[in-house]
Design a protein around this motif. Sequence first.
Motif, short mmCIF file in Angstrom:
data_model
loop_
_atom_site.label_atom_id
_atom_site.label_comp_id
_atom_site.label_asym_id
_atom_site.label_seq_id
_atom_site.Cartn_x
_atom_site.Cartn_y
_atom_site.Cartn_z
N HIS A 67 0.82 -1.21 0.00
CA HIS A 67 0.00 0.00 0.00
C HIS A 67 0.86 1.27 0.00
O HIS A 67 0.51 2.26 -0.64
CB HIS A 67 -0.94 0.00 1.20
N TYR A 126 -3.38 4.01 -8.09
CA TYR A 126 -3.12 3.26 -6.86
C TYR A 126 -3.35 1.77 -7.08
O TYR A 126 -2.51 0.93 -6.72
CB TYR A 126 -4.06 3.78 -5.76
N GLY A 127 -4.48 1.46 -7.70
CA GLY A 127 -4.83 0.04 -7.92
C GLY A 127 -3.82 -0.67 -8.81
O GLY A 127 -3.41 -1.79 -8.51
N TRP A 130 -0.55 -1.12 -6.85
CA TRP A 130 -0.73 -2.15 -5.82
C TRP A 130 -0.69 -3.54 -6.45
O TRP A 130 -0.01 -4.45 -5.97
CB TRP A 130 -2.06 -1.92 -5.10
#
Lengths: 138, 63
Positions: A67, A126-127, A130
């Motif tokens: 994260h 972000y996804g 990650w």
Amino acid sequence: MAAGRRGLILSLAIMAGLMAVLLASRGWVQASGLWGVGMVEVVMVAALLASSWVWWRGLDEAAREAHKFAWWWGGSAALLVVGLLLIFVVKTRDVSRLPMPDGHTDAAAYVVAGALGVMLLEVVGYGLAWLGWWMHRR
Amino acid sequence: MKNRLKVLRAERDWSQADLARRLEVSRQSVNAIETGKYDPSLPLAFRIARLFALPIEAIFEDG
């Protein structure tokens, strides 16, 4: 995180939602009024912060690392795209090319569309970051 | 960083999930550590060492 704690958070969230529906249906809270929206937002932020804290404490160190990586690289890459879009709009002064929801073109609609666009790009960046972190470590 | 985690786990006939439960981490984390794609923190390395009753340098090697 223990399944019991997750269940407790979910139960509290459902209860809060039902409470909001009850208050709105009885007319005690005006969902469209400034105070009504403000109250709902304060409750939402408090609930999100509390549940995020519990969720974060339940993560192991590798999950946290994923994260942190996603926050930095995914978030920064998304901000780069946002910056490019900002330069485009500032230099051309042409917002007619931007896709507007429901065809609204007033100032508030542009603010909302801009904020939603930034949020969407951040979530996508972000996804992807990650997912990339975990795929690289499979 | 190389490590002997997979060998030590196999000697005890533990699955990755077994080891993950003992270390209180996810199975994905155990897999990432075993394959050398994730270096554990010092506290986790100590937990691993304690679990196998070995010094850290007997499990992890630099390079």
